[in-house]
Design an enzyme around this catalytic site. Structure first.
Site, short mmCIF file in Angstrom:
data_model
loop_
_atom_site.label_atom_id
_atom_site.label_comp_id
_atom_site.label_asym_id
_atom_site.label_seq_id
_atom_site.Cartn_x
_atom_site.Cartn_y
_atom_site.Cartn_z
CG HIS A 12 -4.44 -1.24 -20.33
ND1 HIS A 12 -5.31 -2.03 -19.72
CD2 HIS A 12 -3.20 -2.07 -20.15
CE1 HIS A 12 -5.07 -3.16 -19.42
NE2 HIS A 12 -3.82 -3.23 -19.33
CG HIS A 14 1.30 -3.92 -18.91
ND1 HIS A 14 1.04 -4.67 -17.74
CD2 HIS A 14 0.26 -4.24 -19.70
CE1 HIS A 14 -0.37 -5.01 -17.57
NE2 HIS A 14 -0.67 -4.63 -18.87
CG LEU A 15 5.54 2.11 -19.00
CD1 LEU A 15 5.66 3.49 -18.11
CD2 LEU A 15 6.33 2.25 -20.16
NE ARG A 16 6.09 -6.15 -18.85
CZ ARG A 16 4.63 -6.89 -18.74
NH1 ARG A 16 4.11 -6.73 -17.67
NH2 ARG A 16 4.44 -7.76 -19.61
CG ASN A 40 0.98 -6.42 -14.54
OD1 ASN A 40 1.47 -5.17 -14.98
ND2 ASN A 40 0.91 -7.39 -15.30
CE LYS A 98 -6.41 -4.30 -15.20
NZ LYS A 98 -5.31 -4.43 -15.86
CG HIS A 135 -7.89 -8.69 -16.78
ND1 HIS A 135 -6.49 -8.75 -17.44
CD2 HIS A 135 -8.39 -9.99 -16.95
CE1 HIS A 135 -6.55 -9.99 -18.22
NE2 HIS A 135 -7.59 -10.56 -17.93
CG HIS A 173 -7.46 -5.48 -21.73
ND1 HIS A 173 -8.60 -6.63 -21.05
CD2 HIS A 173 -6.61 -5.55 -21.03
CE1 HIS A 173 -8.00 -6.87 -19.87
NE2 HIS A 173 -6.76 -6.42 -20.03
CG LEU A 218 -4.29 -13.92 -21.24
CD1 LEU A 218 -3.99 -14.53 -19.75
CD2 LEU A 218 -5.42 -15.23 -21.74
CG ASP A 246 -3.02 -5.14 -22.35
OD1 ASP A 246 -2.26 -4.86 -21.37
OD2 ASP A 246 -3.55 -6.24 -22.53
CB ALA A 262 -0.65 -13.70 -21.91
#
Ligand code: NCD
Ligand code: ZN
Length: 343
Positions: A12, A14-16, A40, A98, A135, A173, A218, A246, A262
């Protein structure tokens, strides 16, 4: 003391995108062989075609000579179709879809408003064996933020897992004992990821003696009894619980302000944080299963064959790292960690 384990994966992450991606991706690639990359972005990654393009951007942002393999996900919206699910599965690059309830977290405005309307699509995911990554927090503003995960279980997960017993699901998470118990008792194909911050801290870290925005993520940190349940689950050797950081980088000014966003940034020291937690729990011998085996087994992917080595030698986590035109502040900035990655 040294510890050599099979190279881990991050289930899990987030790499943007763009400059932010370029700033953070090497941290993950130094530690992990593969990562499930969250969709996201703005706009969110909703099609296989977008996922394929994003994957290429990630690969070109990587330093040379890394074998890092980004495993892509799609962002579920009310408009997701069964045809798209089949395309995703057949692509071989999309490993999950997701589900963010609309408004649950950073960049989730396009999320799902009515899960039941998506049941035909979930049916297809079940027959294609394409995992649903959840989530699990209700977004109903009347529900207390500390209860949002527990209430999501009763309102949605019980029925979801009864209706789709063969659908691989990841309860992302997990932050409560309720979630841990639910996963353990679930007769279906359900697993859970656990972040370093939820293992390391409870809500006191964020709120006692002052508001510390770098601990705000979150689902929000819960009380100590929940933290204990997470530590027990992670260190138990139960294959339904595995590593998912995360890691969610934000520019420093977006965290340190009147309405801080968050997300904790942990990619810079992720496996070191887990080593610290497992060491403190007297369970270093359980680290490899949690970090390197159980996630791959769940996703039906081969386990990695190369290794990494950690050494118990203290170091100070940097105060911040470059992040495009900004800085990103990692979890434990300026604090001492006991474990170092040496190769
Ligand atoms: C994540 C982010 O910033 O993208 N934030 C977080 O607090 N975890 C979104 C998410 O995974 O919920
Ligand atoms: Zn996330």
């Amino acid at each position: 003391m040294q510890l050599t384990i099979t190279q881990p994966d991050d289930w899990h992450l987030h790499l943007r995108d763009d400059d932010a991606l370029a700033a953070v991706v090497a941290h993950s690639a130094e530690r992990f062989a593969r990562a499930i990359v969250m969709p996201n972005l703005q706009p969110p990654v909703t099609t296989t075609e977008m996922a394929a393009a994003y994957r290429l951007r990630i690969l070109s942002a990587l330093p040379t000579n890394t074998g890092f393999d980004p495993l892509m996900t799609l962002y579920m919206t009310d408009r997701l179709s069964s045809e798209e699910v089949i395309r995703a599965k057949q692509s071989g690059i999309v490993k999950g879809i997701k589900l963010y309830p609309a408004g649950a977290t950073t960049n989730s405005d396009a999320g799902v408003t009515d899960i039941q309307k998506l049941y035909p699509v979930l049916e297809t995911m079940q027959s294609e064996s394409l995992p649903l990554l959840i989530h699990a927090e209700v977004t109903d503003s009347s529900v207390d933020i500390f209860d949002r995960e527990r209430i999501f279980i009763d309102r949605y997960l019980v029925e979801l897992s009864r209706t789709f017993p063969e659908l691989p699901m990841v309860f992302e998470h997990v932050t409560t004992k309720d979630a841990v118990d639910f996963v353990k008792e679930n007769p279906g194909r359900m697993a859970a990821t656990i972040t370093p911050q939820h293992l390391m801290y409870n809500r006191n870290a964020m709120l006692a003696g002052g508001i510390r925005p770098h601990y705000f993520c979150l689902p929000i940190l819960k009380r100590g009894s929940h933290q204990q349940a997470l530590i027990e689950a992670a260190t138990s050797g139960d294959p339904r619980f595995f590593l998912g950081t995360d890691s969610a980088p934000h520019p420093q000014h977006a965290k340190e302000c009147g309405c801080g966003c968050a997300g904790c940034y942990t990619a810079n020291s992720a496996i070191e944080l887990y080593a610290e937690i497992f060491d403190q729990a007297g369970a270093l011998n359980k680290l490899e299963g949690f970090s390197s085996f159980f996630g791959a087994d769940f996703y039906n992917l081969p386990r990695n064959t190369n290794t990494i080595t950690l050494e118990k030698r203290s170091w100070i986590v940097p105060e911040s790292y470059p992040f495009g035109n900004d800085r990103v502040v990692p979890l434990m900035a300026g604090h001492e960690l006991q474990w170092q990655l040496i190769s």
